[in-house]
Design an enzyme around this catalytic site. Structure first.
Site, PDB file in Angstrom:
ATOM      1  N   ASP A 152       0.834  -1.211   0.000  1.00  8.84           N
ATOM      2  CA  ASP A 152       0.000   0.000   0.000  1.00  8.84           C
ATOM      3  C   ASP A 152       0.868   1.259   0.000  1.00  8.84           C
ATOM      4  OD1 ASP A 152      -1.760  -2.054   0.489  1.00  8.84           O
ATOM      5  OD2 ASP A 152      -2.872  -0.994   2.039  1.00  8.84           O
ATOM      6  N   GLU A 206     -11.496  -1.423   1.269  1.00  8.21           N
ATOM      7  CA  GLU A 206     -10.284  -0.878   1.865  1.00  8.21           C
ATOM      8  C   GLU A 206      -9.902   0.477   1.265  1.00  8.21           C
ATOM      9  OE1 GLU A 206      -7.337  -4.213   2.973  1.00  8.21           O
ATOM     10  OE2 GLU A 206      -8.106  -4.819   1.015  1.00  8.21           O
TER      11      GLU A 206
END
Length: 399
Positions: A30, A262
């Site tokens: 990420d 998410e």
């Protein structure tokens, strides 16, 4: 049912097995840019800066999450990244891992930086605690590179309450993470988006007609679909230093459809509010399939909706049919560029799964009302700033 994995206007380019690796000693996944509070990536004294979750490559790919730290990189051209190290000092996080969030230049400051992240505690059952937190410091740069000072302590901001958002007691497989802080242009207030689950004891509530929606008459809802309860949450900031917050009801829920939405984030464009999130095919409810990638929803009435799925399906940018899990953690910036990381590539010859752990090609996505179109492909890890952060003269000397 409307998700189309073969639509080229919503597909990533195919990534081959010979993809470049940014660091041979680190997994990274990420990723987000240094930005202002309005979502624009900024450069600092000529340097582009990004932040990634990182872990040593000697740790198995699937075990990396419990070892995650926030690392930072800098470059002049927005793609030739130099690793600077961990952002947070060891004393900053009171729990075991640092998970996703976002990093902003503090409004009105010359070089104060605030990183909102998920402070995560693991035990034998998985994630025992997950709390939205902030850590603060300052950024410095000279002709040789970028460095940070501070980030030696953090402040817990908010956590799942069991009222709006499912907590550990209701589900030991819960989700609560990924704070994204922004100013809402409609009311000028500061809010944070985050991933969560609908507050219900896992598996105890039935899926009703409102959740099922308009589907063909012969549609069967599997018994275990009620185990999926993803939501996109929102909190309102109550203090000028962005350390006091109140939880508000979720903006979007996926009860009976998916269990993870998410890294939610938002873009305001042409009077419309675009709400984005990421999800996996594997987290869809039983009986449903989708794409690993970026999903989006649009509101004509501001941040609090209601929302409609972009492109009729919600899918904005997924893996190609030949490599459905090749990239993940897509993040679309105000300039329309979408960055992500290489997740897992399937070798077409051997069928072996190759772990990525590096940045994927950047893709431009155009937003046109309730539709989106993938139009351009750029280099691996191309994340340029939109403008230079305005700073006043101050010493460059490292002290």
């Amino acid at each position: 049912m409307k998700v189309n994995k073969f639509d080229l206007t919503t597909s990533m380019p195919e990534i081959g097995t010979d993809f470049p690796i940014m660091r041979d000693d680190l997994w990274l996944w990420d990723t987000w840019p240094l930005r202002d509070i309005n979502g624009n990536p900024v450069s600092f004294k000529g340097w582009n800066v990004i932040f990634s979750l990182v872990a040593d490559r000697n740790i198995p790919w699937n075990d990396r999450h419990s070892h995650a730290r926030i690392g930072y990189f800098y470059s002049k051209d927005g793609k030739s990244w130099v690793y600077g190290g961990h952002l947070l000092q060891e004393s900053a996080n009171t729990r075991t891992a640092e998970w996703s969030g976002g990093t902003i230049m503090a409004p009105g400051s010359r070089n104060q930086v605030e990183t909102f992240f998920t402070s995560t505690l693991f035990d034998k059952n998985g994630v025992r605690e997950a709390v939205a937190a902030v850590t603060k410091g300052r950024i410095y740069a000279d002709s040789e590179g970028v460095w940070f000072k501070g980030f030696d302590q953090s402040t817990d901001l908010f956590q799942a309450d069991g009222l709006f958002y499912q907590n550990y007691a209701e589900n030991n497989l819960w989700n609560f993470r990924d704070p994204h802080v922004f100013i809402n242009p409609e009311d000028g207030e500061t809010y944070a988006l985050f991933e969560a689950n609908v507050a219900t004891v896992r598996g105890e509530d039935d899926i009703g007609e409102d959740e099922i929606g308009p589907v063909p008459a012969n549609t069967v809802v599997p018994k275990d679909a009620n185990l999926c309860s993803a939501s996109i949450g929102i909190a309102r900031c109550l203090s000028p230093d962005r350390t006091e917050w109140e939880l508000l009801p979720p903006l979007l829920t996926a009860f009976g459809v998916n269990d993870q939405m998410e890294r939610p984030h938002v873009i305001f464009q042409n009077g419309l509010t675009y709400l984005f999130t990421i999800s996996h095919d594997s987290t869809y409810a039983d009986g449903l399939t989708g794409s690993d990638g970026l999903y989006g929803f649009v509101s004509e009435n501001g941040i609090f909706g209601p929302y409609e799925p972009l492109n009729g399906s919600g899918l904005v940018l997924g893996g190609p049919a030949s490599q459905p899990t090749e990239a993940y953690a897509h993040y679309i910036m105000n300039n329309g560029l979408v960055e992500s990381f290489i997740n897992e590539i399937i070798d077409p010859k051997s069928g072996k799964v190759i772990a990525g752990g590096s940045l994927a090609p950047t893709v431009r996505v155009e937003l046109q009302g309730h539709e989106t179109f993938a139009t351009e492909v750029f280099d691996y890890g191309y994340i340029p700033a939109s403008y230079a952060w305005p700073v006043w003269p101050f010493p460059d000397r490292r002290k």
